[in-house]
Design a protein around this motif. Structure first.
Motif, mmCIF file in Angstrom:
data_model
loop_
_atom_site.group_PDB
_atom_site.id
_atom_site.type_symbol
_atom_site.label_atom_id
_atom_site.label_comp_id
_atom_site.label_asym_id
_atom_site.label_seq_id
_atom_site.Cartn_x
_atom_site.Cartn_y
_atom_site.Cartn_z
ATOM 1 N N SER A 167 0.795 -1.192 0.112
ATOM 2 C CA SER A 167 -0.023 0.045 -0.025
ATOM 3 C C SER A 167 0.850 1.265 0.010
ATOM 4 O O SER A 167 2.331 1.246 0.245
ATOM 5 C CB SER A 167 -0.835 -0.143 1.203
ATOM 6 O OG SER A 167 -1.919 -1.129 1.493
ATOM 7 N N ALA A 168 0.249 2.411 -0.086
ATOM 8 C CA ALA A 168 1.044 3.696 0.185
ATOM 9 C C ALA A 168 1.393 3.661 1.581
ATOM 10 O O ALA A 168 0.651 3.069 2.416
ATOM 11 C CB ALA A 168 0.291 4.789 -0.196
ATOM 12 N N THR A 222 -2.400 8.335 1.066
ATOM 13 C CA THR A 222 -3.445 8.229 0.222
ATOM 14 C C THR A 222 -4.828 9.441 0.844
ATOM 15 O O THR A 222 -5.230 10.089 -0.322
ATOM 16 C CB THR A 222 -4.349 6.837 0.125
ATOM 17 O OG1 THR A 222 -3.292 6.101 -0.148
ATOM 18 C CG2 THR A 222 -5.259 6.870 -0.883
ATOM 19 N N GLU A 247 1.403 4.706 -3.731
ATOM 20 C CA GLU A 247 1.499 3.154 -4.117
ATOM 21 C C GLU A 247 2.849 3.277 -4.863
ATOM 22 O O GLU A 247 3.966 2.481 -4.694
ATOM 23 C CB GLU A 247 0.577 2.474 -4.627
ATOM 24 C CG GLU A 247 -0.348 1.598 -3.718
ATOM 25 C CD GLU A 247 -1.262 2.741 -2.978
ATOM 26 O OE1 GLU A 247 -1.437 3.796 -3.335
ATOM 27 O OE2 GLU A 247 -1.999 2.181 -1.884
ATOM 28 N N TYR A 286 -3.828 -1.617 -5.020
ATOM 29 C CA TYR A 286 -4.821 -0.567 -5.176
ATOM 30 C C TYR A 286 -4.795 0.079 -6.574
ATOM 31 O O TYR A 286 -5.975 0.116 -7.292
ATOM 32 C CB TYR A 286 -4.644 0.582 -4.268
ATOM 33 C CG TYR A 286 -5.394 1.961 -4.322
ATOM 34 C CD1 TYR A 286 -6.733 1.602 -3.929
ATOM 35 C CD2 TYR A 286 -4.567 3.194 -4.608
ATOM 36 C CE1 TYR A 286 -7.355 3.044 -3.951
ATOM 37 C CE2 TYR A 286 -5.251 4.036 -4.417
ATOM 38 C CZ TYR A 286 -6.721 4.201 -4.097
ATOM 39 O OH TYR A 286 -7.146 5.481 -4.066
ATOM 40 N N ARG A 304 -10.706 2.485 -2.239
ATOM 41 C CA ARG A 304 -10.231 2.662 -1.236
ATOM 42 C C ARG A 304 -9.854 1.438 -0.375
ATOM 43 O O ARG A 304 -10.886 0.650 -0.238
ATOM 44 C CB ARG A 304 -10.611 3.911 -0.223
ATOM 45 C CG ARG A 304 -10.755 5.172 -0.833
ATOM 46 C CD ARG A 304 -9.273 5.620 -0.844
ATOM 47 N NE ARG A 304 -8.497 5.370 0.280
ATOM 48 C CZ ARG A 304 -8.135 6.537 0.987
ATOM 49 N NH1 ARG A 304 -8.808 7.488 1.176
ATOM 50 N NH2 ARG A 304 -7.326 6.251 2.207
ATOM 51 N N GLY A 305 -8.803 1.056 0.142
ATOM 52 C CA GLY A 305 -8.572 -0.291 0.799
ATOM 53 C C GLY A 305 -8.393 -1.346 -0.190
ATOM 54 O O GLY A 305 -8.328 -2.555 0.248
ATOM 55 N N GLY A 306 -7.909 -1.122 -1.306
ATOM 56 C CA GLY A 306 -8.188 -1.949 -2.325
ATOM 57 C C GLY A 306 -6.885 -2.872 -2.622
ATOM 58 O O GLY A 306 -6.978 -3.896 -3.210
ATOM 59 N N SER A 307 -6.065 -2.469 -1.777
ATOM 60 C CA SER A 307 -4.525 -3.354 -1.769
ATOM 61 C C SER A 307 -4.854 -4.828 -1.720
ATOM 62 O O SER A 307 -4.175 -5.664 -2.076
ATOM 63 C CB SER A 307 -3.307 -2.866 -1.006
ATOM 64 O OG SER A 307 -3.254 -1.554 -1.619
HETATM 65 N N1 ASP Z 1 -3.703 3.419 -0.221
HETATM 66 C C1 ASP Z 1 -5.042 2.842 -0.416
HETATM 67 C C2 ASP Z 1 -5.816 3.390 0.547
HETATM 68 O O1 ASP Z 1 -5.426 3.964 1.346
HETATM 69 C C3 ASP Z 1 -5.191 1.468 -0.691
HETATM 70 C C4 ASP Z 1 -4.853 0.630 0.559
HETATM 71 O O2 ASP Z 1 -4.179 0.842 1.297
HETATM 72 O O3 ASP Z 1 -5.260 -0.511 0.371
HETATM 73 O O4 ASP Z 1 -6.997 3.132 0.340
#
Ligand code: ASP
Ligand code: MG
Length: 439
Positions: free
Chosen positions: A34-35, A40, A118, A180, A194-197
């Motif tokens: 992820s970042a 993000t 990322e 992501y 969001r959260g897609g990693s």
């Molecule tokens: N960096 C993205 C986010 O904060 C993806 C992830 O972390 O999964 O949503």
């Protein structure tokens, strides 16, 4: 080959990146990052300023973020050579972000900005691994991760491109790639939400037929209840894919709900592990069920319940369709449904079009709305011919007003709707009745 995914907090500082590097050496695994945590969100903030045509606001956040990265670079690398490489690399990304402060700003530009987090974290990690002598190779997600015209991942494309990229690097010890981010069907930069990693990791695992997908976070696997509300929760060691999907959907923050399906369809076990305690067993998610066992409880907040009651024969043909169509017209997904002869109750978590929905529903009956509700979901092997679990769950609610109860949609879940103010009590009572043998 395994796929190992590390989230934002796991790579959130130079120190954490060094810890991650220790966990990933060797054996041609694919590492999805992820970042760095907070990045993000900052990129979202920058985009918001640019939408509002406020380049000064955007530049302020960009400068703050860039300074943060300067400090990370100083701390992460020990040689001047790599500090320099990383500075140039990171600078090129910030220059790119700055280039958007001058022109028209649309969703297209926003997606590009969101992708930088990322791109930066993976570039930095790859430099670090190279500096400490690991032969890692960066595989750009934008070269293989792709969605189709329905914005769904395109598994055939992903597989083909990924295999090609991996084959180009016979001597790589491991591969680093971005979670992501992706391209859409038109080749434009996009993301998996969001959260897609986690989703990226699962899609990659499915594409290469990985031996295992590991999701590394900073908690010791999925717990049997929410540790912020209930004392003495314990990690769950095994979950069936369906159980994990219910938990992820109904509030357990540890795993993104979309991540389950590709792994499940390809029967690839998913292991949740803890970067702070790398030897702890974590949680293994697979196709195996533990007969009759209740595994965990989770809660989903900010739920609105809507009841439609009609004097007439309510559940006459077509009634439910009309009701559901209204929600569909406003692109509002329904979470829970309960019905009776005279009415139907549903829950939603997106209130954006609530007023319009209620107005439209009024054509079909009396409508009432309950705000600030919470879905409590109990997950385990709840096959209907297993006996007793319903009564234990209901018994736990002996002191809590329950607005809806739903069972039968799957063999893995019973959902209860309670007031937000009763959430803590409901969660504790459920732990006491289901896991602690206190009652
Ligand atoms: N960096 C993205 C986010 O904060 C993806 C992830 O972390 O999964 O949503
Ligand atoms: Mg995450």
């Amino acid at each position: 080959m395994k796929v190992l995914k590390f989230g934002g907090t796991s790579v959130g500082s130079a120190q954490r990146m060094k810890e991650v590097a220790k966990l990933i050496t060797g054996s041609r695994n694919i590492i999805v990052l992820s970042a760095m945590s907070g990045t993000t969100n900052s990129l979202v903030e920058i985009s918001e300023y640019l939408y509002k045509k406020n380049p000064d606001g955007a530049n302020e956040i960009i400068n703050q973020l860039a300074q943060k990265y300067d400090r990370h670079i100083d701390e992460l690398y020990s040689t001047e050579e790599y500090k320099q490489k990383a500075r140039e690399y990171v600078k090129s990304h910030f220059d790119y972000i700055r280039s958007f402060t001058k022109d028209l700003f649309t969703l297209f530009e926003e997606k590009i900005i969101l992708a930088q987090g990322e791109l930066i974290s993976t570039g930095m990690m790859n430099f670090y691994l190279n500096e400490i002598g690991v032969k890692s190779v960066l595989i750009p997600a934008l070269d293989y991760m792709r969605t189709d015209k329905n914005a769904e991942p395109d598994p055939v494309y992903i597989k083909e491109k990924l295999f090609k990229l991996l084959a180009e690097h016979d001597d790589a010890e491991l591969f680093i790639t971005q979670g992501y981010i992706c391209r859409n069907a038109y080749g434009e930069i996009d993301n998996l939400q969001r959260g897609g990693s986690d989703y990226s990791a699962s899609l990659i695992g499915a594409a290469i037929g990985a031996e295992e997908i590991q999701i590394w976070t900073d908690i010791d696997g999925m717990h049997n209840n929410d540790p912020r509300f209930v004392e003495g929760t314990t990690p769950v060691r095994h979950l069936h894919f369906e159980e994990a999907a219910e938990l992820a959907y109904f509030g357990a923050k540890i795993l993104h709900p979309t991540c389950i399906l590709p792994a499940k369809l390809n029967n690839i076990p998913v292991r949740l592990l803890n970067t702070m305690q790398p030897d702890a067993p974590g949680t293994l998610i697979s196709n195996q069920t533990e007969k009759g066992k209740i595994k965990a409880v989770a809660a989903k907040d900010n739920i609105t319940a809507i009841k439609i009651k009609s004097g007439r024969m309510l559940l006459a043909t077509g009634f439910l369709r009309k009701v559901f169509e209204i929600f569909e017209n406003y692109q509002t997904p329904i979470d829970m449904v309960t019905t009776s002869e005279v009415g139907v109750s549903v829950t939603i978590d997106n209130r954006k079009h609530l007023d319009e929905i209620v107005d439209d529903l009024k054509k079909y009956g009396t409508v009432s709305v309950d705000h600030d509700m919470v879905i409590i979901c109990v997950v385990g092997d709840l096959e209907w011919d297993n006996i007793g679990f319903e009564s234990r769950i209901v018994e736990a609610m002996h002191d809590v007003p329950v607005r809806m109860i739903s069972y039968g949609g799957s063999n893995y879940n019973v959902s209860l709707l309670v007031k937000a103010e009763d959430k803590r009590k409901a969660l504790r009572e459920l732990s006491d009745h289901l896991f602690n043998n206190k009652k």
